[in-house]
Every structure is written in C-alpha cells, then in structure tokens.
Write a protein that holds these residues in place. Structure first.
Motif, short mmCIF file in Angstrom:
data_model
loop_
_atom_site.label_atom_id
_atom_site.label_comp_id
_atom_site.label_asym_id
_atom_site.label_seq_id
_atom_site.Cartn_x
_atom_site.Cartn_y
_atom_site.Cartn_z
N ARG A 62 0.90 -1.25 0.01
CA ARG A 62 -0.10 0.09 -0.03
C ARG A 62 1.01 1.41 -0.02
NH1 ARG A 62 -4.55 -1.34 4.47
NH2 ARG A 62 -5.60 -3.13 3.75
N ILE A 63 0.75 2.04 -0.97
CA ILE A 63 1.48 3.20 -1.34
C ILE A 63 0.57 4.33 -1.33
CG2 ILE A 63 3.40 4.26 -2.86
CD1 ILE A 63 3.99 1.64 -1.67
N ALA A 64 0.90 5.56 -0.62
CA ALA A 64 0.22 6.74 -0.96
C ALA A 64 1.39 7.50 -1.95
CB ALA A 64 0.05 7.71 0.32
N LEU A 65 0.89 8.06 -3.06
CA LEU A 65 1.44 9.05 -3.95
C LEU A 65 1.00 10.42 -3.60
CD1 LEU A 65 3.62 9.51 -6.24
CD2 LEU A 65 1.76 9.26 -7.84
N LEU A 66 1.66 11.18 -2.92
CA LEU A 66 1.23 12.76 -2.51
C LEU A 66 1.94 13.64 -3.56
CD1 LEU A 66 1.62 12.18 1.26
CD2 LEU A 66 -0.36 11.49 -0.24
N GLY A 67 1.24 14.97 -3.70
CA GLY A 67 1.66 15.75 -4.44
C GLY A 67 0.64 16.87 -4.78
N LEU A 68 1.07 18.00 -5.20
CA LEU A 68 -0.01 19.18 -5.47
C LEU A 68 -1.08 18.56 -6.52
CD1 LEU A 68 2.22 22.35 -5.55
CD2 LEU A 68 0.72 21.35 -3.70
N SER A 69 -2.15 19.34 -6.42
CA SER A 69 -3.19 19.01 -7.58
C SER A 69 -2.54 19.50 -8.94
CB SER A 69 -4.34 19.87 -7.22
OG SER A 69 -5.46 19.86 -8.05
N LEU B 95 5.24 13.36 -5.47
CA LEU B 95 5.76 13.66 -6.62
C LEU B 95 6.07 15.34 -6.74
CD1 LEU B 95 5.73 12.88 -9.84
CD2 LEU B 95 3.45 13.41 -9.92
N HIS B 96 7.35 15.48 -6.98
CA HIS B 96 7.95 16.88 -7.24
C HIS B 96 7.75 17.27 -8.64
CE1 HIS B 96 10.68 20.11 -7.20
NE2 HIS B 96 10.35 20.27 -6.21
N VAL B 97 7.18 18.24 -9.00
CA VAL B 97 7.22 18.65 -10.51
C VAL B 97 7.48 20.30 -10.55
CG1 VAL B 97 5.54 19.06 -12.27
CG2 VAL B 97 5.32 16.79 -11.12
N ASN B 98 7.89 20.70 -11.64
CA ASN B 98 8.22 21.88 -11.87
C ASN B 98 6.82 22.81 -11.63
OD1 ASN B 98 8.49 24.55 -13.19
ND2 ASN B 98 10.18 23.84 -14.32
N PRO B 99 6.75 23.90 -10.87
CA PRO B 99 5.46 24.48 -10.64
C PRO B 99 4.79 25.07 -11.87
CG PRO B 99 6.97 25.02 -8.65
CD PRO B 99 7.83 24.12 -9.88
N ALA B 100 5.71 25.48 -12.80
CA ALA B 100 5.49 26.21 -14.14
C ALA B 100 4.70 25.18 -14.80
CB ALA B 100 6.56 26.66 -14.96
N ILE B 101 4.91 23.91 -14.78
CA ILE B 101 4.11 22.60 -15.46
C ILE B 101 2.93 22.52 -14.80
CG2 ILE B 101 4.15 20.53 -15.90
CD1 ILE B 101 7.15 20.43 -16.25
N ILE B 102 2.92 22.62 -13.28
CA ILE B 102 1.45 22.49 -12.61
C ILE B 102 0.56 23.80 -13.09
CG2 ILE B 102 0.56 22.58 -10.45
CD1 ILE B 102 3.01 21.23 -9.40
N VAL B 103 1.15 24.88 -13.25
CA VAL B 103 0.37 26.07 -13.61
C VAL B 103 -0.36 25.81 -14.98
CG1 VAL B 103 0.29 28.40 -14.45
CG2 VAL B 103 1.40 27.92 -12.34
N ARG C 166 -0.89 23.02 -16.37
CA ARG C 166 -1.98 21.84 -16.36
C ARG C 166 -3.20 22.25 -15.88
NH1 ARG C 166 2.25 17.08 -14.11
NH2 ARG C 166 3.14 16.75 -16.26
N ARG C 167 -2.98 23.14 -14.73
CA ARG C 167 -4.31 23.71 -14.17
C ARG C 167 -5.07 24.43 -15.12
NH1 ARG C 167 -3.40 25.15 -7.73
NH2 ARG C 167 -2.53 23.15 -7.02
N GLN C 168 -4.15 25.24 -15.93
CA GLN C 168 -4.85 26.16 -16.66
C GLN C 168 -5.65 25.43 -17.99
OE1 GLN C 168 -1.72 28.75 -17.95
NE2 GLN C 168 -2.35 30.54 -16.35
N GLY C 169 -5.07 24.30 -18.26
CA GLY C 169 -5.54 23.54 -19.45
C GLY C 169 -6.84 22.42 -18.97
N ASP C 170 -6.74 22.37 -17.78
CA ASP C 170 -7.88 21.05 -17.30
C ASP C 170 -9.23 21.74 -17.14
OD1 ASP C 170 -9.20 19.17 -16.08
OD2 ASP C 170 -7.86 18.94 -14.56
N LYS C 171 -9.99 21.74 -18.15
CA LYS C 171 -11.43 22.35 -18.11
C LYS C 171 -12.39 21.27 -17.40
CE LYS C 171 -9.74 25.62 -20.32
NZ LYS C 171 -9.35 26.60 -19.53
N GLN C 172 -11.87 19.88 -16.85
CA GLN C 172 -12.76 18.94 -16.35
C GLN C 172 -12.84 19.26 -14.77
OE1 GLN C 172 -11.18 15.27 -17.60
NE2 GLN C 172 -12.19 15.44 -19.31
N ARG C 173 -12.11 19.93 -14.33
CA ARG C 173 -12.10 20.01 -12.80
C ARG C 173 -11.78 21.39 -12.22
NH1 ARG C 173 -7.84 15.96 -10.22
NH2 ARG C 173 -7.96 17.41 -8.67
N GLU C 174 -12.51 21.95 -11.22
CA GLU C 174 -12.14 23.23 -10.82
C GLU C 174 -10.99 23.30 -9.80
OE1 GLU C 174 -15.44 25.82 -9.21
OE2 GLU C 174 -16.90 24.06 -9.82
N ARG C 175 -9.82 23.86 -10.00
CA ARG C 175 -8.77 24.01 -9.24
C ARG C 175 -8.50 25.48 -8.96
NH1 ARG C 175 -5.75 19.80 -12.75
NH2 ARG C 175 -5.98 17.90 -11.70
#
Length: 179
Positions: free
Chosen positions: A4-11, A114-122, A124-133
């Motif tokens: 059992r593994i938990a994978l954590l990281g920002l939305s 999961l560590h990701v470049n924050p610019a990539i997260i920005v 992804r969030r801008q491009g994701d129209k399926q979820r409110e973030r």
C-alpha cells in the motif's frame, strides 16, 4: 497483504497520470482520495460532493470518510494499491495539512511525493477544464509544493513509513516501490 503506497503531490502535478502509466505495465489498484470520499458520502448520506466542495468543505472531517472507503476497497484487493492523495489541501482558508493519523490508519508501506516544476503545474491547471482548481502563480505553487513536501516528510516520520521523492514522472521508481 499487498503493498500500500500513498502518492502525494499538488493538484495538477500528474499523480493520476503517473499511476495510470504504471498501471499499463503492472497490475495495481489506483485509488483517488477525492473519489473515495465522494463514494463514502454517497453511501452514507445519499449525495456526492463535487471536487470543489471537497476542497472548500470540512477537509479534516472528510478524512474519516477517506479512511472508511480506503479500508473497504483495500480489504477486497489482492494487488498492490496506490492511493492518489494530498498532504495539504488548498482550502478556502489557505493550506490545510492532512493529519498524520489519517495516513497511519491506512496501513501504508511507503509514501511517495511527486515533485514537479511549478510552471508545469500552472500550465496543467490552466488547461484542465474538467476540474475546478485554484489557479495559482508559479511562486505560490513553489511555496505550496515545499510546504506539501515538508508535510509529507512529517507524515512519513510520524507513521514510521519511508518517504521517496519522485521527479519527472519516473514510472520505474514507482514500480520498484510496489514490488
């Protein structure tokens, strides 16, 4: 008992994408914390909250729903489980850290962050129209990711679990952890 593994990281970090990539090459059960909470709400009260309602609602109270749903799913699984979750939630009153006791109740073998470049997260969030973030800038997400990582470290230490950092969507590193 299977791992059992938990994978954590920002939305928006790509946790679900990473797990689904691994699922293509290795049998595993992918459980998303938000979906578990929604399913448990539906079971208990006959209605399911949206992801946005979970984010701005009673975050700590929802964790009891997560524990119950996770345990039910885990008891029926005979393959490794990866829980897609958060160490902190960007709630209506700022960041809310998920208590270590929640993760302790899940019987985890390891925690990954999961560590990701924050610019990539920005992006992804801008491009994701399926979820409110919440749309945050790179500086805010850099700070949030640091806080989330430190929370994951505390959680792992509190429950006596190893913590592994995964960068660049390293499927093989995650695969190694579930074996």
């Amino acid at each position: 008992m299977n791992r059992r593994i938990a994978l954590l990281g920002l939305s928006g970090a790509g946790k679900s994408t990473l797990i689904e990539s691994l699922k293509k090459i290795t049998p595993l059960c992918h459980l998303q914390a938000s979906n578990l909470i929604k399913a448990e709400q539906l079971l208990r009260v006959g209605q399911k909250a949206s992801s946005e309602e979970l984010r701005i609602g009673p975050i700590v109270d929802n964790q009891q729903l997560l524990i119950a749903a996770f345990k039910r799913e885990a008891e029926n699984s005979n393959i490794p489980i990866i829980l897609d979750a958060h160490s902190v939630i960007d709630g209506k009153d700022g960041l809310v850290e998920i208590p270590s006791t929640v993760f302790g109740a899940l019987g985890l073998d390891a925690i990954c962050f999961l560590h990701v470049n924050p610019a990539i997260i920005v992006q992804r969030r801008q491009g994701d129209k399926q979820r409110e973030r919440p749309l945050r800038d790179v500086e805010s997400l850099t700070r949030q990711q640091r806080i989330a990582y430190n929370a994951a470290k505390r959680i792992a230490a509190d429950i006596g679990c190893p913590l592994t950092t995964i960068e660049d969507n390293n499927v093989e590193k995650l695969r190694y952890l579930i074996q």
